[in-house]
Design a protein around this motif. Structure first.
Motif, mmCIF file in Angstrom:
data_model
loop_
_atom_site.group_PDB
_atom_site.id
_atom_site.type_symbol
_atom_site.label_atom_id
_atom_site.label_comp_id
_atom_site.label_asym_id
_atom_site.label_seq_id
_atom_site.Cartn_x
_atom_site.Cartn_y
_atom_site.Cartn_z
ATOM 1 N N LEU A 85 -0.677 -0.799 6.607
ATOM 2 C CA LEU A 85 -1.386 -0.795 5.325
ATOM 3 C C LEU A 85 -2.278 0.441 5.212
ATOM 4 O O LEU A 85 -2.871 0.878 6.207
ATOM 5 N N PRO A 86 -2.413 1.020 3.997
ATOM 6 C CA PRO A 86 -3.209 2.248 3.828
ATOM 7 C C PRO A 86 -4.709 1.968 3.714
ATOM 8 O O PRO A 86 -5.131 1.062 2.986
ATOM 9 N N PHE A 87 -5.498 2.783 4.427
ATOM 10 C CA PHE A 87 -6.956 2.692 4.387
ATOM 11 C C PHE A 87 -7.533 4.066 4.075
ATOM 12 O O PHE A 87 -7.018 5.096 4.527
ATOM 13 N N LEU A 88 -8.603 4.073 3.288
ATOM 14 C CA LEU A 88 -9.318 5.300 2.964
ATOM 15 C C LEU A 88 -10.780 5.119 3.323
ATOM 16 O O LEU A 88 -11.445 4.221 2.798
ATOM 17 N N ASN A 89 -11.252 5.939 4.231
ATOM 18 C CA ASN A 89 -12.640 5.858 4.703
ATOM 19 C C ASN A 89 -12.975 4.452 5.204
ATOM 20 O O ASN A 89 -14.062 3.915 4.943
ATOM 21 N N GLY A 90 -12.021 3.858 5.912
ATOM 22 C CA GLY A 90 -12.246 2.555 6.515
ATOM 23 C C GLY A 90 -12.116 1.382 5.567
ATOM 24 O O GLY A 90 -12.327 0.231 5.968
ATOM 25 N N ARG A 91 -11.752 1.615 4.307
ATOM 26 C CA ARG A 91 -11.618 0.541 3.323
ATOM 27 C C ARG A 91 -10.170 0.447 2.853
ATOM 28 O O ARG A 91 -9.444 1.442 2.811
ATOM 29 N N TYR A 92 -9.781 -0.780 2.468
ATOM 30 C CA TYR A 92 -8.444 -0.972 1.915
ATOM 31 C C TYR A 92 -8.261 -0.082 0.685
ATOM 32 O O TYR A 92 -9.098 -0.088 -0.222
ATOM 33 N N LEU A 93 -7.170 0.670 0.659
ATOM 34 C CA LEU A 93 -6.807 1.366 -0.563
ATOM 35 C C LEU A 93 -6.157 0.380 -1.532
ATOM 36 O O LEU A 93 -6.344 0.446 -2.736
ATOM 37 N N SER A 94 -5.413 -0.539 -0.974
ATOM 38 C CA SER A 94 -4.684 -1.529 -1.767
ATOM 39 C C SER A 94 -5.515 -2.793 -1.921
ATOM 40 O O SER A 94 -6.695 -2.837 -1.557
ATOM 41 N N VAL A 95 -4.887 -3.841 -2.465
ATOM 42 C CA VAL A 95 -5.556 -5.127 -2.601
ATOM 43 C C VAL A 95 -5.976 -5.610 -1.214
ATOM 44 O O VAL A 95 -5.291 -5.380 -0.225
ATOM 45 N N HIS A 96 -7.120 -6.249 -1.148
ATOM 46 C CA HIS A 96 -7.539 -6.781 0.142
ATOM 47 C C HIS A 96 -7.880 -8.258 0.001
ATOM 48 O O HIS A 96 -8.356 -8.702 -1.045
ATOM 49 N N PRO A 97 -7.600 -9.034 1.038
ATOM 50 C CA PRO A 97 -7.821 -10.482 0.962
ATOM 51 C C PRO A 97 -9.294 -10.829 1.086
ATOM 52 O O PRO A 97 -10.061 -10.130 1.742
ATOM 53 N N ARG A 98 -9.673 -11.913 0.426
ATOM 54 C CA ARG A 98 -11.058 -12.368 0.536
ATOM 55 C C ARG A 98 -11.360 -12.848 1.950
ATOM 56 O O ARG A 98 -12.449 -12.644 2.475
ATOM 57 N N THR A 99 -10.374 -13.485 2.581
ATOM 58 C CA THR A 99 -10.504 -13.887 3.982
ATOM 59 C C THR A 99 -9.963 -12.756 4.849
ATOM 60 O O THR A 99 -8.825 -12.331 4.678
ATOM 61 N N SER A 100 -10.754 -12.274 5.799
ATOM 62 C CA SER A 100 -10.447 -11.027 6.499
ATOM 63 C C SER A 100 -9.152 -11.067 7.292
ATOM 64 O O SER A 100 -8.519 -10.030 7.507
ATOM 65 N N ASN A 101 -8.712 -12.244 7.739
ATOM 66 C CA ASN A 101 -7.501 -12.289 8.573
ATOM 67 C C ASN A 101 -6.314 -12.943 7.872
ATOM 68 O O ASN A 101 -5.417 -13.472 8.507
ATOM 69 N N GLU A 102 -6.283 -12.887 6.521
ATOM 70 C CA GLU A 102 -5.163 -13.403 5.741
ATOM 71 C C GLU A 102 -4.538 -12.238 4.965
ATOM 72 O O GLU A 102 -5.206 -11.611 4.156
ATOM 73 N N PHE A 103 -3.250 -11.976 5.183
ATOM 74 C CA PHE A 103 -2.685 -10.702 4.740
ATOM 75 C C PHE A 103 -1.553 -10.811 3.721
ATOM 76 O O PHE A 103 -0.933 -9.798 3.394
ATOM 77 N N TRP A 104 -1.256 -11.988 3.184
ATOM 78 C CA TRP A 104 -0.145 -12.065 2.233
ATOM 79 C C TRP A 104 -0.364 -11.215 0.990
ATOM 80 O O TRP A 104 0.604 -10.608 0.494
ATOM 81 N N PRO A 105 -1.603 -11.115 0.407
ATOM 82 C CA PRO A 105 -1.741 -10.294 -0.802
ATOM 83 C C PRO A 105 -1.438 -8.819 -0.551
ATOM 84 O O PRO A 105 -0.758 -8.170 -1.349
ATOM 85 N N SER A 106 -1.935 -8.268 0.560
ATOM 86 C CA SER A 106 -1.739 -6.853 0.855
ATOM 87 C C SER A 106 -0.282 -6.535 1.135
ATOM 88 O O SER A 106 0.232 -5.489 0.701
ATOM 89 N N LEU A 107 0.406 -7.418 1.834
ATOM 90 C CA LEU A 107 1.806 -7.163 2.171
ATOM 91 C C LEU A 107 2.717 -7.343 0.964
ATOM 92 O O LEU A 107 3.672 -6.583 0.766
ATOM 93 N N LEU A 108 2.426 -8.342 0.131
ATOM 94 C CA LEU A 108 3.234 -8.522 -1.076
ATOM 95 C C LEU A 108 3.058 -7.323 -2.005
ATOM 96 O O LEU A 108 4.037 -6.823 -2.593
ATOM 97 N N GLU A 109 1.833 -6.845 -2.150
ATOM 98 C CA GLU A 109 1.597 -5.674 -2.992
ATOM 99 C C GLU A 109 2.354 -4.460 -2.460
ATOM 100 O O GLU A 109 2.915 -3.670 -3.229
ATOM 101 N N LYS A 110 2.396 -4.299 -1.134
ATOM 102 C CA LYS A 110 3.123 -3.161 -0.559
ATOM 103 C C LYS A 110 4.614 -3.260 -0.882
ATOM 104 O O LYS A 110 5.249 -2.252 -1.214
ATOM 105 N N ALA A 111 5.178 -4.463 -0.801
ATOM 106 C CA ALA A 111 6.599 -4.637 -1.120
ATOM 107 C C ALA A 111 6.862 -4.300 -2.585
ATOM 108 O O ALA A 111 7.875 -3.674 -2.919
ATOM 109 N N TYR A 112 5.951 -4.681 -3.470
ATOM 110 C CA TYR A 112 6.126 -4.381 -4.894
ATOM 111 C C TYR A 112 5.982 -2.881 -5.142
ATOM 112 O O TYR A 112 6.690 -2.306 -5.981
ATOM 113 N N ALA A 113 5.059 -2.225 -4.404
ATOM 114 C CA ALA A 113 4.917 -0.770 -4.515
ATOM 115 C C ALA A 113 6.195 -0.076 -4.067
ATOM 116 O O ALA A 113 6.633 0.905 -4.670
ATOM 117 N N LYS A 114 6.811 -0.573 -2.999
ATOM 118 C CA LYS A 114 8.077 0.003 -2.531
ATOM 119 C C LYS A 114 9.157 -0.150 -3.598
ATOM 120 O O LYS A 114 9.930 0.782 -3.855
#
Length: 686
Positions: free
Chosen positions: A158-187
């Motif tokens: 996942l892409p990070f800029l200055n230590g922060r998510y560039l993409s959507v980030h989950p409200r719960t720090s260790n739950e990653f479905w939103p970030s991964l789904l967004e990456k698939a849609y970006a692809k």
């Protein structure tokens, strides 16, 4: 970040009549096979690295950020960010999502609505993956594209800029479905940059394979309120957007963001002061930032709402979700977009059983076939591609035809400029009935057409050929109660649980052997066969004949031992409400509710019960451990709700309830056994 520009009136076409994408025959994007690639990585002990969408600037897009910031992008896997990452924790919810730096509110608003409709979510988010077991750094998601479901494989960098998510980030720090789904849609779209601005309507269709329609809130159709009600009943995806594309991301003093897309998450009519008030619930994909006007979290309007409803409806958190009145909704927002697999949101007012059929055509529009730059002079219509459809001869009170035209971009240019497309509808005399051209991907319109034969002619105003998908939806009256859906019928043969409310007439007609009413034995067969298909609801036993007699007695207004279609419709709406409540409260998916879960379920239903009454319910309807299964839960809630409203009506607004002997007998007759007296005993069915 914009969600809508102009209202769509049309869609695209192609030459494969009736061809449709299938979840059983999913196309592999870039010819990548998820199972094969994961197995290969596991054998080799490697984490997957996707060469077709690499951890590189090319996947971000050259124009999304300044050059110096692009060079600072770092790619990290969830296992590098968290000790114990999860794909999903405690289910999927819109509140898991917080928009990042990319302006893809249009996609996230659609995603927020998707999380509320599980029948669509399970198509997009496969369950055969995670960070435990067969983890190999590879994931996959599915999207609908021009008639086909497409499986998109990604790695989990996942892409990070200055230590922060560039993409959507989950409200719960260790739950990653939103970030991964967004990456698939970006692809799928070619890059993250191509998500920076888009149409809410496009994302809704990509997540469902359905048909969408946008309605202007500044120039609304006279039946918009009825359409929105029907959309809620038929479990549609619904979003809305504000205007101001030149002022995107500008937050007004009242909390509403300009040029922004939101999710419509609910609507309710409630008692307010001496009357009724319609309010709408809306969610901001930012995950924060809310309306500050009337009916917002801290507004005084909630002080005039009954406490039990205020507790149920009001979630006083800075989570991006808020209520507002219908009047303010129309003032602050410009467009509302509704999407479903068929145009069920146009079924309001129909008294007979109907289904929607669809014809699909994929073809190439060529300027050589057209004249007049897309507009056809007299005598040239017959030389262009025509797609015929028949409007059946039955009395439809509202819209009975939907035409959807979608232009298909070449696979190597998914974010190409849209042509201005549209279509014509003609009669046998070649007279043009409707036309409209807009520079958007998906142009859709609904019509009320008289019975007869019509032709649709796709076109563009630009002298350029384009491939298109044309879908023609026609409403039909289904006269055969036992007939299955034909190949072209959109509605599935097995009605999903979320759609039970809208299909109660079809269920009634199937089990009412004489066609006019059902008795207790027919009701028992119906409930057990239709409701208990769900694995969870089937765990807690089946509906007995005695329990069905009791249910029938509660709903039988004519006291003749049978339910009419209208009475059954009331029962069906109650049962589907209880199914939803039971599903939400049975958090461990055991198929049972314990006493604390039962208390929460009662509150969710807008009712109240003392501890004494809760214990009595658990004793009467529960098993030896006082757990209540779904069937017993339905029986209990039907009786409890009926008794509650009966006593409220008898009280007639006063503090003391006075009952005649006849009224007591009538209430007692709604219970199958009558060995005790008193309100608690009657409620418990003793």
């Amino acid at each position: 970040m914009f969600a809508s520009g102009s209202p769509p009136n049309l869609e695209e076409d192609s030459q494969k009549t009736g061809a449709t994408g299938s979840l059983q025959n999913v196309k592999k994007f870039n010819n990548q096979d998820f199972d094969h690639l994961r197995a290969l990585c596991l054998r080799q002990g490697l984490l997957f690295e996707d060469a077709t969408f690499p951890a590189h600037i090319s996947s971000i897009g050259l124009n999304l950020l300044p050059g110096d910031q692009l060079q600072q992008i770092k790619w990290k896997r969830p296992i590098e960010l968290q000790i114990n990452p999860h794909l999903i924790m405690d289910g999927v919810s819109r509140f898991d999502i917080m928009q990042g730096e990319i302006g893809d509110c249009w996609m996230l608003a659609a995603l927020g609505s998707l999380t509320m409709q599980k029948q669509f979510l399970q198509n997009v988010l496969p369950k055969d993956q995670g960070f435990q077991g067969n983890y190999a750094g590879i994931f996959h998601f599915r999207f609908w594209q021009y008639g086909d479901w497409v499986d998109v494989v990604i790695d989990d960098r996942l892409p990070f800029l200055n230590g922060r998510y560039l993409s959507v980030h989950p409200r719960t720090s260790n739950e990653f479905w939103p970030s991964l789904l967004e990456k698939a849609y970006a692809k799928l779209q070619g890059s993250y940059q191509n998500l920076h601005g888009g149409y809410l309507s496009d994302a809704l269709v990509d997540f469902t394979g359905g048909v969408q329609m946008e309605f202007s809130l500044k120039r609304p159709p006279p039946d918009l309120e009825e359409i929105l009600k029907a959309a809620g009943k038929s479990q549609c995806l619904v979003g809305c957007s504000t205007s101001g594309q030149m002022r995107r991301n500008m937050e007004l003093r009242n909390g509403i963001v300009q040029g922004h897309a939101y999710t419509v998450t609910g609507a309710v009519k409630l008692r307010y002061k001496n009357g009724w008030k319609h309010i709408i619930r809306i969610w901001n994909p930012w995950g924060h930032g809310e309306w500050k006007g009337p009916w917002s979290d801290d507004s005084p309007q909630w002080d005039h709402v009954e406490p039990k409803y205020r507790e149920e409806l009001l979630r006083n958190k800075d989570d991006g979700e808020f209520w507002m009145s219908c009047e303010n909704f129309q003032e602050q927002f410009s467009w509302v977009c509704i999407c479903n697999t068929s145009p069920t949101f146009l079924d309001f007012g129909d008294q007979h059983r109907t289904t929607w059929s669809v014809d699909r055509h994929i073809n190439l529009w060529s300027p050589a076939l057209a004249a007049g730059n897309g507009y056809f002079p007299a005598g040239t219509v017959s030389r262009n591609l025509q797609y015929f459809f028949q409007v059946p001869d039955f009395d439809s009170k509202n819209y009975n035809v939907v035409i959807s035209l979608m232009q298909k971009h070449a696979e190597d240019t998914p974010h190409a400029k849209n042509l201005k497309i549209g279509f014509l509808i003609t009669t046998g005399s070649s007279q043009v009935l409707k036309q409209g051209f807009s520079p958007i991907r998906d142009v859709t319109s609904c019509f009320i057409l008289n019975p007869g034969t019509y032709a649709v002619i796709p076109a563009t105003t630009e002298g350029q050929e384009f491939e298109f998908l044309l879908r023609i939806f026609v409403k039909n009256q289904d006269f055969n109660e036992n007939s299955d859906s034909s190949a072209s019928t959109v509605l599935p043969m097995d009605v999903p649980r979320e759609n039970l409310d809208s299909s109660y007439k079809a269920v009634f007609l199937k089990y009412a052997k004489q066609g006019s009413a059902i008795d207790a034995s027919q009701l028992q067969e119906l409930l057990n066969k239709v409701l208990l298909q769900d694995e969870m609801t089937g765990l807690g036993g089946r509906f007995s004949f005695d329990s069905c007699r009791g249910i029938l007695a509660l709903m039988d207004l004519n006291s003749n031992g049978q339910l009419t279609m209208q009475e059954f419709g009331t029962l069906w709406r109650k049962i589907t409400k209880y199914m939803d409540i039971f599903s939400k409260e049975d958090r461990n998916h055991s198929g049972y509710l314990d006493v604390s879960e039962m208390k929460s379920a009662i509150q969710r239903a807008g009712l109240a019960a003392s501890e004494q009454l809760l214990q009595l319910m658990a004793l009467r309807y529960g098993d030896t451990t006082r757990r209540i299964g779904f069937c017993d839960f339905v029986c209990c809630m039907l009786r409890f709700e009926t008794m509650t409203y009966a006593f409220e009506n008898l009280a007639d607004g006063g503090s003391q309830i006075v009952m005649t002997a006849m009224e007591v007998r009538m209430l007692r007759l709604s219970s199958p056994s009558r060995s005790k007296v008193g309100p608690l005993s009657m409620l418990a069915g003793e």
